[in-house]
Design a protein around this motif. Structure first.
Motif, PDB file in Angstrom:
ATOM      1  N   GLY B  99      38.912  43.030  48.250  1.00 47.48           N
ATOM      2  CA  GLY B  99      39.679  43.843  47.104  1.00 47.48           C
ATOM      3  C   GLY B  99      40.830  44.294  46.956  1.00 47.48           C
ATOM      4  O   GLY B  99      40.936  44.995  45.917  1.00 47.48           O
ATOM      5  N   TRP B 100      41.520  43.861  47.479  1.00 47.40           N
ATOM      6  CA  TRP B 100      42.982  44.544  47.946  1.00 47.40           C
ATOM      7  C   TRP B 100      43.663  42.357  48.072  1.00 47.40           C
ATOM      8  O   TRP B 100      43.409  41.753  48.790  1.00 47.40           O
ATOM      9  CB  TRP B 100      43.893  44.381  49.108  1.00 47.40           C
ATOM     10  N   GLY B 101      44.995  43.168  46.973  1.00 48.91           N
ATOM     11  CA  GLY B 101      46.125  41.757  47.179  1.00 48.91           C
ATOM     12  C   GLY B 101      45.102  40.423  45.780  1.00 48.91           C
ATOM     13  O   GLY B 101      45.254  39.334  46.118  1.00 48.91           O
ATOM     14  N   TYR B 102      44.557  40.823  45.315  1.00 49.88           N
ATOM     15  CA  TYR B 102      44.083  40.070  44.072  1.00 49.88           C
ATOM     16  C   TYR B 102      44.953  39.728  43.123  1.00 49.88           C
ATOM     17  O   TYR B 102      46.294  40.525  42.697  1.00 49.88           O
ATOM     18  CB  TYR B 102      42.882  40.492  43.701  1.00 49.88           C
TER      19      TYR B 102
END
Lengths: 111, 113
Positions: B99-102
């Motif tokens: 969920g992070w850093g897309y």
């Protein structure tokens, strides 16, 4: 994954702190809170994420309440370029995740 | 420059035509996904992949096919275009599926007439 609730729109004066709330009252212990934003017509941009402690990076701060049922994204000195739709997303920690976007909050920074 | 590249940026199709939207990333990310965004709405997940040779369906997979033969590329195929598929399509990649850093591409604006 827990459902999130955000106000549909907010206004903030340029140079002031913008505080964007998110309610996630059904969040469980293994779920993170993520924030993304989408500036007009562009792809979303990752901002910050957190589990239970407050987090800060070069873009923003994330304040999560002690009971984890709500959080606030803070843009400390908003500029006109911060005008965007801001998405609060809650996801489980384990496994492959599907990043699901709701309606978000349309933040308008006024000169 | 490192990032996610989507082509084309704009496309007009006739109903029933097929086409492939291209997505390429040069960050060696394992996780890639496709979203569509209709006017005034949030993004909806079409398909995603956790690595080469592995794909799965998202919220709105009908009418779309994907494959992942390499880490870098994740094309989205419209089998028989319909007006309901008029939308802006975004491809995203991430080091982690958590969920992070897309990183998102700049989008493909598709109109089906």
């Amino acid at each position: 994954d827990a459902k999130t609730t955000q106000p549909p729109s907010m206004d903030c004066a340029e140079g002031r702190a913008a505080n964007l709330p998110c309610n996630h009252s059904t969040i469980s212990g293994n779920e993170y809170v993520y924030w993304y934003r989408q500036i007009h017509s562009q792809g979303p941009q990752y901002i910050i994420h957190g589990l239970k402690n407050n987090e800060t990076n070069e873009m923003a701060s994330l304040i999560i309440t002690e009971d984890r049922k709500s959080s606030t994204l803070i843009l400390p000195h908003a500029t006109l370029r911060d005008t965007a739709v801001y998405y609060c997303i809650v996801l489980k920690i384990q496994g492959a995740q599907k990043l699901v976007f709701g309606q978000g909050t349309r933040l308008t920074i006024n000169p | 420059n490192a990032g996610v590249t989507q082509t084309p940026k704009f496309q007009v199709l006739k109903t029933g035509q097929s086409m492939t939207l291209q997505c390429a990333q040069d960050m060696n990310h394992e996780y890639m996904s496709w979203y569509r965004q209709d006017p005034g709405m949030g993004l909806r997940l079409i398909h995603y992949s956790v690595g080469a040779g592995i794909t799965d369906q998202g919220e709105v997979p009908n009418g779309y096919n994907v494959s992942r033969s390499t880490t870098e590329d994740f094309p989205l195929r419209l089998l028989s275009a319909a007006p309901s598929q008029t939308s802006v399509y975004f491809c995203a990649s991430s080091y982690s599926p958590r969920g992070w850093g897309y990183t998102f591409g700049s989008g493909t604006r598709l109109t089906v007439v």
